[in-house]
Structures are given as C-alpha cells and as structure tokens.
Design a protein around this motif. Structure first.
Motif, mmCIF file in Angstrom:
data_model
loop_
_atom_site.group_PDB
_atom_site.id
_atom_site.type_symbol
_atom_site.label_atom_id
_atom_site.label_comp_id
_atom_site.label_asym_id
_atom_site.label_seq_id
_atom_site.Cartn_x
_atom_site.Cartn_y
_atom_site.Cartn_z
ATOM 1 N N ILE A 1 -57.737 -38.440 -43.929
ATOM 2 C CA ILE A 1 -58.110 -37.342 -42.927
ATOM 3 C C ILE A 1 -58.575 -38.088 -41.881
ATOM 4 C CG2 ILE A 1 -59.595 -35.471 -42.144
ATOM 5 C CD1 ILE A 1 -59.422 -34.478 -44.945
ATOM 6 N N VAL A 2 -59.455 -39.325 -41.998
ATOM 7 C CA VAL A 2 -60.029 -40.098 -40.793
ATOM 8 C C VAL A 2 -58.875 -40.726 -40.132
ATOM 9 C CG1 VAL A 2 -61.598 -41.711 -40.307
ATOM 10 C CG2 VAL A 2 -62.358 -39.939 -41.537
ATOM 11 N N THR A 3 -58.166 -41.328 -40.952
ATOM 12 C CA THR A 3 -57.003 -42.203 -40.344
ATOM 13 C C THR A 3 -55.836 -41.563 -39.398
ATOM 14 O OG1 THR A 3 -55.900 -42.842 -42.328
ATOM 15 C CG2 THR A 3 -57.602 -44.197 -41.883
ATOM 16 N N GLY A 4 -55.774 -40.266 -40.199
ATOM 17 C CA GLY A 4 -54.499 -39.600 -39.752
ATOM 18 C C GLY A 4 -55.048 -38.953 -38.452
ATOM 19 N N ALA A 5 -56.486 -38.467 -38.301
ATOM 20 C CA ALA A 5 -56.894 -37.706 -37.040
ATOM 21 C C ALA A 5 -57.020 -38.563 -36.056
ATOM 22 C CB ALA A 5 -58.147 -36.833 -37.567
ATOM 23 N N SER A 6 -57.564 -39.933 -36.090
ATOM 24 C CA SER A 6 -57.673 -40.922 -35.186
ATOM 25 C C SER A 6 -56.314 -41.432 -34.463
ATOM 26 C CB SER A 6 -58.664 -41.923 -35.725
ATOM 27 O OG SER A 6 -57.731 -42.736 -36.693
ATOM 28 N N THR A 7 -55.123 -41.166 -35.028
ATOM 29 C CA THR A 7 -54.043 -41.621 -34.455
ATOM 30 C C THR A 7 -53.279 -40.800 -33.562
ATOM 31 O OG1 THR A 7 -52.760 -40.926 -36.501
ATOM 32 C CG2 THR A 7 -53.513 -43.229 -36.441
ATOM 33 N N ALA B 1 -54.063 -31.134 -39.959
ATOM 34 C CA ALA B 1 -52.616 -30.899 -40.039
ATOM 35 C C ALA B 1 -51.949 -32.125 -40.747
ATOM 36 C CB ALA B 1 -51.859 -30.569 -38.664
ATOM 37 N N PRO B 2 -51.832 -32.425 -41.908
ATOM 38 C CA PRO B 2 -51.267 -33.795 -42.613
ATOM 39 C C PRO B 2 -49.778 -33.978 -42.210
ATOM 40 C CG PRO B 2 -51.903 -32.094 -44.526
ATOM 41 C CD PRO B 2 -52.346 -31.272 -43.128
ATOM 42 N N ARG B 3 -49.195 -32.847 -42.104
ATOM 43 C CA ARG B 3 -47.746 -33.248 -41.894
ATOM 44 C C ARG B 3 -47.695 -33.753 -40.270
ATOM 45 N NH1 ARG B 3 -45.935 -27.249 -43.614
ATOM 46 N NH2 ARG B 3 -45.976 -27.516 -45.711
ATOM 47 N N GLN B 4 -48.392 -33.897 -39.461
ATOM 48 C CA GLN B 4 -48.558 -34.517 -38.173
ATOM 49 C C GLN B 4 -48.981 -36.012 -38.234
ATOM 50 O OE1 GLN B 4 -50.383 -31.851 -35.586
ATOM 51 N NE2 GLN B 4 -48.876 -30.353 -35.726
ATOM 52 N N TYR B 5 -49.711 -36.065 -39.510
ATOM 53 C CA TYR B 5 -50.142 -37.461 -39.727
ATOM 54 C C TYR B 5 -48.811 -38.614 -39.891
ATOM 55 C CZ TYR B 5 -54.841 -35.394 -40.646
ATOM 56 O OH TYR B 5 -55.937 -34.742 -40.507
ATOM 57 N N PRO B 6 -49.306 -40.040 -39.618
ATOM 58 C CA PRO B 6 -48.215 -40.980 -39.959
ATOM 59 C C PRO B 6 -48.256 -40.819 -41.315
ATOM 60 C CG PRO B 6 -49.864 -41.856 -38.324
ATOM 61 C CD PRO B 6 -50.347 -40.527 -38.537
ATOM 62 N N VAL B 7 -47.342 -41.673 -41.925
ATOM 63 C CA VAL B 7 -47.041 -41.819 -43.220
ATOM 64 C C VAL B 7 -47.997 -42.253 -44.230
ATOM 65 C CG1 VAL B 7 -45.713 -42.974 -44.972
ATOM 66 C CG2 VAL B 7 -44.574 -42.383 -42.800
ATOM 67 N N LEU B 8 -48.942 -43.406 -43.601
ATOM 68 C CA LEU B 8 -50.020 -44.175 -44.577
ATOM 69 C C LEU B 8 -51.084 -42.843 -44.686
ATOM 70 C CD1 LEU B 8 -51.005 -46.151 -46.340
ATOM 71 C CD2 LEU B 8 -52.044 -47.365 -43.873
ATOM 72 N N GLN C 1 -50.979 -39.558 -44.629
ATOM 73 C CA GLN C 1 -50.416 -38.574 -45.409
ATOM 74 C C GLN C 1 -50.433 -39.088 -46.733
ATOM 75 O OE1 GLN C 1 -47.112 -36.311 -44.956
ATOM 76 N NE2 GLN C 1 -46.834 -36.765 -42.706
ATOM 77 N N LEU C 2 -49.923 -40.182 -47.163
ATOM 78 C CA LEU C 2 -50.099 -40.965 -48.378
ATOM 79 C C LEU C 2 -51.328 -40.873 -48.961
ATOM 80 C CD1 LEU C 2 -47.393 -43.701 -48.546
ATOM 81 C CD2 LEU C 2 -47.224 -41.522 -49.716
ATOM 82 N N LEU C 3 -52.436 -41.337 -48.165
ATOM 83 C CA LEU C 3 -53.764 -41.390 -48.944
ATOM 84 C C LEU C 3 -54.345 -39.897 -48.893
ATOM 85 C CD1 LEU C 3 -55.286 -44.074 -46.133
ATOM 86 C CD2 LEU C 3 -54.908 -44.539 -48.841
ATOM 87 N N LEU C 4 -54.008 -39.072 -48.389
ATOM 88 C CA LEU C 4 -54.578 -37.853 -48.322
ATOM 89 C C LEU C 4 -54.081 -37.104 -49.438
ATOM 90 C CD1 LEU C 4 -55.447 -35.346 -45.796
ATOM 91 C CD2 LEU C 4 -53.855 -34.536 -47.550
ATOM 92 N N TRP C 5 -52.627 -37.247 -49.806
ATOM 93 C CA TRP C 5 -52.132 -36.531 -50.905
ATOM 94 C C TRP C 5 -52.354 -37.138 -52.268
ATOM 95 C CZ3 TRP C 5 -51.771 -31.925 -49.520
ATOM 96 C CH2 TRP C 5 -51.065 -31.473 -48.464
ATOM 97 N N ALA C 6 -52.532 -38.693 -52.332
ATOM 98 C CA ALA C 6 -52.977 -39.365 -53.332
ATOM 99 C C ALA C 6 -54.193 -38.875 -53.722
ATOM 100 C CB ALA C 6 -52.905 -40.712 -53.208
ATOM 101 N N GLY C 7 -55.034 -38.554 -52.884
ATOM 102 C CA GLY C 7 -56.493 -38.148 -53.180
ATOM 103 C C GLY C 7 -56.536 -36.908 -53.530
ATOM 104 N N CYS C 8 -55.655 -36.013 -53.210
ATOM 105 C CA CYS C 8 -55.331 -34.423 -53.718
ATOM 106 C C CYS C 8 -54.813 -34.603 -55.338
ATOM 107 C CB CYS C 8 -54.417 -33.881 -52.749
ATOM 108 S SG CYS C 8 -55.311 -33.144 -51.371
ATOM 109 N N ALA C 9 -54.098 -35.490 -55.380
ATOM 110 C CA ALA C 9 -53.447 -35.607 -56.774
ATOM 111 C C ALA C 9 -54.609 -36.125 -57.745
ATOM 112 C CB ALA C 9 -52.192 -36.695 -56.658
ATOM 113 N N ALA C 10 -55.483 -37.036 -57.231
ATOM 114 C CA ALA C 10 -56.569 -37.325 -58.004
ATOM 115 C C ALA C 10 -57.575 -36.409 -58.431
ATOM 116 C CB ALA C 10 -57.374 -38.701 -57.314
ATOM 117 N N CYS C 11 -57.294 -35.334 -57.721
ATOM 118 C CA CYS C 11 -58.417 -34.470 -58.055
ATOM 119 C C CYS C 11 -58.010 -33.433 -59.499
ATOM 120 C CB CYS C 11 -58.372 -33.277 -56.988
ATOM 121 S SG CYS C 11 -59.592 -31.874 -56.918
ATOM 122 N N ALA C 12 -56.668 -33.314 -59.647
ATOM 123 C CA ALA C 12 -56.253 -32.684 -60.818
ATOM 124 C C ALA C 12 -56.833 -33.270 -62.058
ATOM 125 C CB ALA C 12 -54.477 -32.674 -60.903
ATOM 126 N N PRO C 13 -56.762 -34.604 -62.318
ATOM 127 C CA PRO C 13 -57.404 -35.196 -63.587
ATOM 128 C C PRO C 13 -58.643 -35.121 -63.756
ATOM 129 C CG PRO C 13 -56.147 -36.841 -62.285
ATOM 130 C CD PRO C 13 -56.054 -35.658 -61.781
#
Length: 169
Positions: free
Chosen positions: A163-169, A57-64, A66-78
């Motif tokens: 995911i790891v930092t978001g799930a641990s908080t 549940a990335p929406r429930q993660y703190p900001v950092l 979430q940024l890491l997760l979505w930045a990772g997802c953005a890196a998948c496109a190229p």
C-alpha cells in the motif's frame, strides 16, 4: 498413590498441580488465539473495506506494489486457518469403560453404568491421562498460534509495504 495416613502422595499432588496448570494454559491459549483471530479479522475487514470503497486502489498500483499487497493478503489465509484450528474444541476419544473426561461419561448407557465406571476409575490414572491429553492440546494450540503469528506478520508487513509503495508512485 496415598500415604499410610490416607493422604495423597507427592506424585498425586504434583499430578493435580500440573493438571491445573495445563488447564490454565489451555485457557490462555484460547484467549490468545481468540484475540489474534479477532484482530486479524478486523484488519482484513478494514483492508477489504478500504479497497471496496476505493480509498485503496490496488489495480492502479505498479506491478511490484500489487504483488506485495496480494501476497500479503494471501498470507492472511493460513493465519486465519491456523487460528481457527487453535480455537477448535478437541474432544478426544471417549472410552466407555472409564470416566476420565466428560466424553467418557456421555457414553454411559445408564446412571448405574456411569456409577460403575466412576467407582472403577483410579483418580491418579485419571489425572495422569488428563494431564497427558491436555498438555498435548495446549502444545498444539500454541504451535498453531506461533505459526499464525508468522503468517499474520507477513500479511501486515507485505500488505502495508504494498500500500505504501503503491500509493507513493
């Protein structure tokens, strides 16, 4: 480029060997790119499935995180685009007055025209032309694969870190 006995010279033999090696490299590059594309697609599908089912549940993660997760997802496109470019067929530029490639033969207006262009084609010139063309293609495919590996690594690392930092908080 033949010897007096009618056998191909060393240059022609080397050109033929290099051409075979270039063709083998194209097969290897396509296999690598296909495997990486399938793996990256599976990883992305698993991630989207986990997000869609609520396991992650990335929406429930703190900001950092979430940024890491979505930045990772953005890196998948190229990475996906580069791997797609690596497996895309390259047909070259067929020419009607020679028969170096299947694309050249396709331009023949009749079997007689094809026979004429084949009989005029120098085998050494054909091998050198194919060697240059296929070497460029292999180099381009491997360059796409190398860049895709970097983007794919960023996808995996950033997404897992998020995911790891978001799930641990």
């Amino acid at each position: 480029m033949t010897t007096p006995g009618g056998e191909p010279g060393r240059g022609a033999q080397l050109a033929r060997i290099l051409l075979m090696e270039a063709r083998e490299e194209l097969v290897r590059a396509d296999n690598k790119a296909g495997l990486l594309l399938a793996s990256l697609g599976a990883a992305l599908t698993a991630l989207l499935g986990a997000i869609g089912s609520g396991v992650i549940a990335p929406r429930q993660y703190p900001v950092l995180p979430q940024l890491l997760l979505w930045a990772g997802c953005a890196a998948c496109a190229p990475a996906l685009v580069l791997l797609g470019l690596a497996v895309t067929p390259r047909l070259g530029h067929p020419q009607p007055f020679r028969t170096h490639y299947f694309g050249d033969a396709r331009l023949a207006t009749s079997p007689a025209h094809l026979e004429h262009t084949v009989s005029r084609t120098d085998p050494m010139s054909r091998d050198l032309s194919q060697l240059a063309f296929l070497s460029r293609i292999a180099w381009t495919k491997y360059r796409c694969i190398r860049h895709a590996l970097a983007w794919g690594t960023a996808f995996c690392a950033l997404t897992l870190l998020g995911i790891v930092t978001g799930a641990s908080t």
